[in-house]
Design a protein around this motif. Structure first.
Motif, PDB file in Angstrom:
ATOM      1  N   LEU A 434       1.104  -1.124   0.040  1.00  0.00           N
ATOM      2  CA  LEU A 434       0.042   0.153  -0.508  1.00  0.00           C
ATOM      3  C   LEU A 434       1.078   1.119   0.592  1.00  0.00           C
ATOM      4  CD1 LEU A 434      -2.624   1.178   0.411  1.00  0.00           C
ATOM      5  CD2 LEU A 434      -2.226   1.199   3.224  1.00  0.00           C
ATOM      6  N   ILE A 435       2.380   0.992   1.067  1.00  0.00           N
ATOM      7  CA  ILE A 435       2.824   2.552   0.825  1.00  0.00           C
ATOM      8  C   ILE A 435       3.537   2.894  -0.926  1.00  0.00           C
ATOM      9  CG2 ILE A 435       5.292   3.284   1.658  1.00  0.00           C
ATOM     10  CD1 ILE A 435       3.898   1.384   4.491  1.00  0.00           C
ATOM     11  N   GLN A 436       3.589   1.329  -1.315  1.00  0.00           N
ATOM     12  CA  GLN A 436       4.377   2.030  -2.704  1.00  0.00           C
ATOM     13  C   GLN A 436       3.314   1.926  -3.797  1.00  0.00           C
ATOM     14  OE1 GLN A 436       5.757  -2.552  -3.067  1.00  0.00           O
ATOM     15  NE2 GLN A 436       7.906  -1.648  -2.601  1.00  0.00           N
ATOM     16  N   VAL A 437       2.370   1.638  -3.258  1.00  0.00           N
ATOM     17  CA  VAL A 437       0.886   1.965  -4.386  1.00  0.00           C
ATOM     18  C   VAL A 437       0.347   3.735  -4.059  1.00  0.00           C
ATOM     19  CG1 VAL A 437      -1.710   2.246  -4.477  1.00  0.00           C
ATOM     20  CG2 VAL A 437      -0.397   0.199  -4.505  1.00  0.00           C
ATOM     21  N   LYS A 438       0.470   4.331  -2.673  1.00  0.00           N
ATOM     22  CA  LYS A 438       0.498   5.911  -2.414  1.00  0.00           C
ATOM     23  C   LYS A 438       1.656   6.675  -3.002  1.00  0.00           C
ATOM     24  CE  LYS A 438      -1.810   5.482   1.800  1.00  0.00           C
ATOM     25  NZ  LYS A 438      -2.845   6.020   1.038  1.00  0.00           N
ATOM     26  N   MET A 439       3.239   5.985  -3.076  1.00  0.00           N
ATOM     27  CA  MET A 439       3.995   6.188  -4.019  1.00  0.00           C
ATOM     28  C   MET A 439       4.008   6.686  -5.313  1.00  0.00           C
ATOM     29  SD  MET A 439       7.436   5.539  -1.336  1.00  0.00           S
ATOM     30  CE  MET A 439       7.626   3.698  -1.652  1.00  0.00           C
ATOM     31  N   ALA A 440       3.237   5.421  -5.690  1.00  0.00           N
ATOM     32  CA  ALA A 440       3.458   5.725  -7.057  1.00  0.00           C
ATOM     33  C   ALA A 440       2.281   6.182  -7.300  1.00  0.00           C
ATOM     34  CB  ALA A 440       3.260   3.498  -7.999  1.00  0.00           C
ATOM     35  N   ASP A 441       1.219   6.489  -7.287  1.00  0.00           N
ATOM     36  CA  ASP A 441       0.035   6.890  -7.137  1.00  0.00           C
ATOM     37  C   ASP A 441       0.914   8.357  -7.768  1.00  0.00           C
ATOM     38  OD1 ASP A 441      -2.315   7.867  -8.341  1.00  0.00           O
ATOM     39  OD2 ASP A 441      -3.413   7.944  -6.238  1.00  0.00           O
ATOM     40  N   ALA A 442       1.042   9.256  -6.525  1.00  0.00           N
ATOM     41  CA  ALA A 442       1.758  10.505  -6.086  1.00  0.00           C
ATOM     42  C   ALA A 442       2.997  10.935  -6.876  1.00  0.00           C
ATOM     43  CB  ALA A 442       2.323  10.472  -5.547  1.00  0.00           C
ATOM     44  N   TRP A 443       3.737  10.138  -7.979  1.00  0.00           N
ATOM     45  CA  TRP A 443       4.744  10.349  -8.690  1.00  0.00           C
ATOM     46  C   TRP A 443       3.723  10.656  -9.820  1.00  0.00           C
ATOM     47  CZ3 TRP A 443       9.312  12.360  -8.966  1.00  0.00           C
ATOM     48  CH2 TRP A 443       9.593  12.542  -7.680  1.00  0.00           C
ATOM     49  N   LYS A 451       0.622  18.425  -8.995  1.00  0.00           N
ATOM     50  CA  LYS A 451       2.186  19.034  -7.743  1.00  0.00           C
ATOM     51  C   LYS A 451       1.329  19.178  -5.979  1.00  0.00           C
ATOM     52  CE  LYS A 451       5.031  20.556 -10.801  1.00  0.00           C
ATOM     53  NZ  LYS A 451       6.260  21.520 -11.524  1.00  0.00           N
ATOM     54  N   GLU A 452       0.479  19.680  -5.862  1.00  0.00           N
ATOM     55  CA  GLU A 452       0.145  19.697  -4.103  1.00  0.00           C
ATOM     56  C   GLU A 452      -0.163  18.644  -3.738  1.00  0.00           C
ATOM     57  OE1 GLU A 452       1.376  21.969  -1.865  1.00  0.00           O
ATOM     58  OE2 GLU A 452       2.338  22.852  -4.017  1.00  0.00           O
ATOM     59  N   LYS A 453      -1.411  17.917  -4.189  1.00  0.00           N
ATOM     60  CA  LYS A 453      -1.782  16.621  -4.463  1.00  0.00           C
ATOM     61  C   LYS A 453      -0.818  15.081  -4.653  1.00  0.00           C
ATOM     62  CE  LYS A 453      -6.042  13.920  -5.566  1.00  0.00           C
ATOM     63  NZ  LYS A 453      -7.083  12.927  -6.786  1.00  0.00           N
ATOM     64  N   ALA A 454       0.348  15.697  -5.185  1.00  0.00           N
ATOM     65  CA  ALA A 454       1.429  15.051  -5.323  1.00  0.00           C
ATOM     66  C   ALA A 454       2.140  14.885  -4.022  1.00  0.00           C
ATOM     67  CB  ALA A 454       1.964  14.877  -6.555  1.00  0.00           C
ATOM     68  N   LEU A 455       2.309  16.154  -3.636  1.00  0.00           N
ATOM     69  CA  LEU A 455       3.447  15.880  -2.493  1.00  0.00           C
ATOM     70  C   LEU A 455       2.956  15.878  -1.312  1.00  0.00           C
ATOM     71  CD1 LEU A 455       4.792  19.249  -3.131  1.00  0.00           C
ATOM     72  CD2 LEU A 455       6.069  17.435  -2.924  1.00  0.00           C
ATOM     73  N   ALA A 456       1.442  15.577  -1.083  1.00  0.00           N
ATOM     74  CA  ALA A 456       0.012  15.434  -0.435  1.00  0.00           C
ATOM     75  C   ALA A 456       0.515  13.566   0.062  1.00  0.00           C
ATOM     76  CB  ALA A 456      -0.789  15.757   0.352  1.00  0.00           C
ATOM     77  N   GLY A 457       0.330  13.181  -1.114  1.00  0.00           N
ATOM     78  CA  GLY A 457       0.465  11.434  -1.348  1.00  0.00           C
ATOM     79  C   GLY A 457       1.591  11.447  -1.024  1.00  0.00           C
ATOM     80  N   MET A 458       2.375  11.707  -1.296  1.00  0.00           N
ATOM     81  CA  MET A 458       3.851  11.438  -0.827  1.00  0.00           C
ATOM     82  C   MET A 458       3.842  11.926   0.844  1.00  0.00           C
ATOM     83  SD  MET A 458       5.962   9.808  -2.974  1.00  0.00           S
ATOM     84  CE  MET A 458       7.508   9.723  -1.633  1.00  0.00           C
ATOM     85  N   GLN A 459       3.965  12.263   1.473  1.00  0.00           N
ATOM     86  CA  GLN A 459       3.707  13.046   2.577  1.00  0.00           C
ATOM     87  C   GLN A 459       2.597  11.316   3.193  1.00  0.00           C
ATOM     88  OE1 GLN A 459       5.153  15.088   4.426  1.00  0.00           O
ATOM     89  NE2 GLN A 459       5.135  14.344   5.947  1.00  0.00           N
ATOM     90  N   LEU A 485      10.184  11.502  -0.908  1.00  0.00           N
ATOM     91  CA  LEU A 485       9.809  13.035  -0.592  1.00  0.00           C
ATOM     92  C   LEU A 485      10.610  13.763  -0.740  1.00  0.00           C
ATOM     93  CD1 LEU A 485       7.126  14.833   0.535  1.00  0.00           C
ATOM     94  CD2 LEU A 485       7.654  14.007   2.989  1.00  0.00           C
ATOM     95  N   GLY A 486      11.468  14.077  -0.479  1.00  0.00           N
ATOM     96  CA  GLY A 486      12.584  14.634  -0.511  1.00  0.00           C
ATOM     97  C   GLY A 486      12.860  15.468  -2.261  1.00  0.00           C
ATOM     98  N   ASP A 487      13.250  14.309  -2.951  1.00  0.00           N
ATOM     99  CA  ASP A 487      13.229  14.032  -4.509  1.00  0.00           C
ATOM    100  C   ASP A 487      12.118  14.487  -5.498  1.00  0.00           C
ATOM    101  OD1 ASP A 487      15.502  12.747  -4.243  1.00  0.00           O
ATOM    102  OD2 ASP A 487      15.119  10.704  -5.290  1.00  0.00           O
ATOM    103  N   MET A 488      10.944  15.038  -4.435  1.00  0.00           N
ATOM    104  CA  MET A 488       9.899  15.284  -5.389  1.00  0.00           C
ATOM    105  C   MET A 488       9.765  16.924  -4.628  1.00  0.00           C
ATOM    106  SD  MET A 488       5.651  14.135  -4.650  1.00  0.00           S
ATOM    107  CE  MET A 488       6.004  12.968  -5.967  1.00  0.00           C
TER     108      MET A 488
END
Length: 534
Positions: A434-443, A451-459, A485-488
């Motif tokens: 699930l953590i990987q799903v969230k990261m993949a979706d955010a990117w 970008k803001e929604k992506a950053l919230a997802g990565m957070q 998250l730092g990369d993003m």
């Protein structure tokens, strides 16, 4: 005269009946051990710088005295997770003493492996049969009977009860033995292993681990050469916040049991947690060599899972020290392998993770996008957690090479692996995916401009990851969520926030190369001072 003849006749009859009874008893004992299918037998095979050195155990033992050393060897092998050879040792005890209930206990314990993957069908059947025979034979005293009943609680009813529930029953049974027999150090040691096995991965106060650590630390001064004491200290402190507490044991364990490939590897759990890369490399080079020697000595014509486990840690450490060529040599060696044993989470995770780590750490996005989702070493579809690693890696590769359609396709496959794990009831692995799903979706969202929604997802992904402990089969995530998250944040131009993310990750994973460089880049862009150590 008649009286004398009668006495002689009665004596002969008694001897005959006794012999018949013993023959029947021996046959019954032989039938008992032969009723256990797929039992491991034969010579005990060990490899290492000092063969047959496994540490010191001394279990109070009521079976045949001539089997004491063999039983203690089996126990030492158990404590270093050399389960196959431990089983052989306990079978050898039965060859000398067919009615030794505790030897059957040992066979059952050799099929438990509480910190690894749950026993497979064959192991469950073997453990259930061995513990049932032990229960029927009964231990020679109340204490031994309690040990037997404890392991029986784990295997009994395995068709109905889930693994976690049975592991909890075993832990509770071991706690009773620990409390009832305060002088039984072996009970205390095995209880600490049970505590670690049933610890809640989401418990960031580490209740079980600290309780186990306190017990082990009291035992350590008097038993620094007991393999279970040093081994379980390492396991119970294998967490970012606790790792320094395990450093002394980590630097001790390899010298206690140098004949065990796992013992040679295990110190690197603490070394990795603390960013001590050179020590991790030396630990795993020794372990991989011993595991390879072990497979060759068995004539297995395959690679042992402990070699693959050590290789994963080697790849991780090599990449953190900038030794990319040596990491690649491990990947190439992996790809040359034709078969492995035993097949399970330890080996299958490493096989999936190694190439993923390599391309992600080097930011080789083109290769990441096309990483093979199959391997000739095992059926990837049987291991959704391992397969998810590949799809996650492919998503990141596709996003960074601007192939959003491909990224979405792999995201869908990643979501399917998550659904499979949820359906199976494997909550821990489901959460990891699930953590990987969230990261993949955010990117993907970031690449599409939200970008803001992506950053919230990565957070959210980073927060979730930090609430969950890592599994013992892995040196760490294939790429930490906080680092991503730092990369993003860097890509979004939020440099101060990026530096905070990288520094936060360095507190959990000291000396990670990309977090160190990311923190420096973020500091340079924001005009701040880079802090390279947590």
């Amino acid at each position: 005269m008649k009286k004398s003849i009668l006495s002689t006749w009665l004596l002969l009859l008694s001897i005959s009946l006794l012999l018949a009874y013993c023959k029947g008893k021996n046959q019954e004992s032989a039938n008992a051990i032969n009723s256990i299918e797929n039992l491991r037998r034969g010579d005990i095979v060990l490899c290492g710088p000092d063969q047959r050195q496994l540490g010191k155990t001394d279990f109070s033992f009521s079976c045949s005295e001539k089997s004491r050393d063999t039983f203690n060897m089996g126990l030492a092998l158990l404590h270093s997770f050399e389960y196959s050879e431990a089983e052989k040792a306990f079978v050898k005890v039965l060859e000398n003493d067919p009615d030794c209930a505790m030897a059957y206990w040992g066979i059952a314990m050799a099929n438990f492996h509480p910190l690894w993957a749950a026993p497979n069908k064959e192991e469950l059947q073997k453990g259930a049969k061995a513990s049932a025979i032990a229960l029927k034979l009964k231990g020679s005293n109340k204490r031994e009977q309690a040990y037997i009943e404890a392991i029986h609680t784990f295997f009994n009813g395995h068709e109905e009860l889930k693994h976690a529930a049975r592991a909890k029953q075993y832990e509770q049974a071991m706690e009773k033995i620990y409390l009832e027999y305060p002088d039984d150090k072996e009970a205390a040691i095995l209880y600490t292993l049970a505590l670690d096995a049933t610890a809640d991965p989401a418990d960031k106060t580490y209740t079980n681990q600290k309780k186990a650590g306190a017990i082990l630390n009291k035992l350590y001064p008097g038993r620094p050469d007991h393999p279970g004491v040093v081994h379980y200290i390492i396991h119970n402190y294998d967490y970012p916040e606790l790792a320094p507490l395990g450093l002394e044991a980590a630097r001790k364990y390899a010298s206690v049991a140098p004949s065990s490939a796992h013992a040679l590897h295990m110190p690197s759990h603490i070394f990795t947690r603390m960013g001590l890369w050179d020590e991790s490399i030396q630990s795993n080079l020794a372990s991989a060599a011993a595991a390879k020697c072990y497979a060759e000595a068995l004539g297995a014509n395959a690679h042992n899972d402990q070699e693959l486990h050590a290789m994963d840690y080697l790849v991780y450490a090599y990449l953190q020290t900038g030794q990319e060529q040596k990491a690649k040599e491990q990947i190439d060696y992996l790809r040359s392998m034709k078969s492995m044993f035993p097949e399970g989470q330890t080996s299958t995770y490493a096989i999936a993770a190694m190439p993923a780590r390599y391309v992600l750490e080097l930011r080789n996005w083109k290769e990441a996008a096309t990483l093979d989702t199959t391997t000739t070493l095992f059926d990837m579809d049987k291991y959704p957690w391992s397969k998810a690693i590949i799809h996650f890696t492919r998503v990141l590769g596709a996003v960074h090479t601007r192939d959003i359609a491909a990224a979405r396709k792999d995201l869908s496959s990643l979501q399917n692996q998550h659904a499979r794990l949820v359906k199976s009831g494997d909550d821990y692995k489901a959460n990891q995916v699930l953590i990987q799903v969230k990261m993949a979706d955010a990117w993907i969202q970031f690449a599409e401009g939200d970008k803001e929604k992506a950053l919230a997802g990565m957070q959210a992904a980073a927060d979730l990851e930090e609430k969950t402990g890592k599994h013992p089969v892995t040196p760490g995530e294939v790429i930490p969520a906080r680092e991503l998250l730092g990369d993003m944040l860097l890509a979004a131009g939020k440099n101060e926030a990026a530096q905070e993310a990288f520094q936060a990750n360095l507190k959990r994973t000291p000396n990670r190369k990309n977090s160190l460089s990311g923190a420096s880049i973020a500091a340079s862009r924001s005009g701040a001072v880079a802090i390279h150590r947590p």
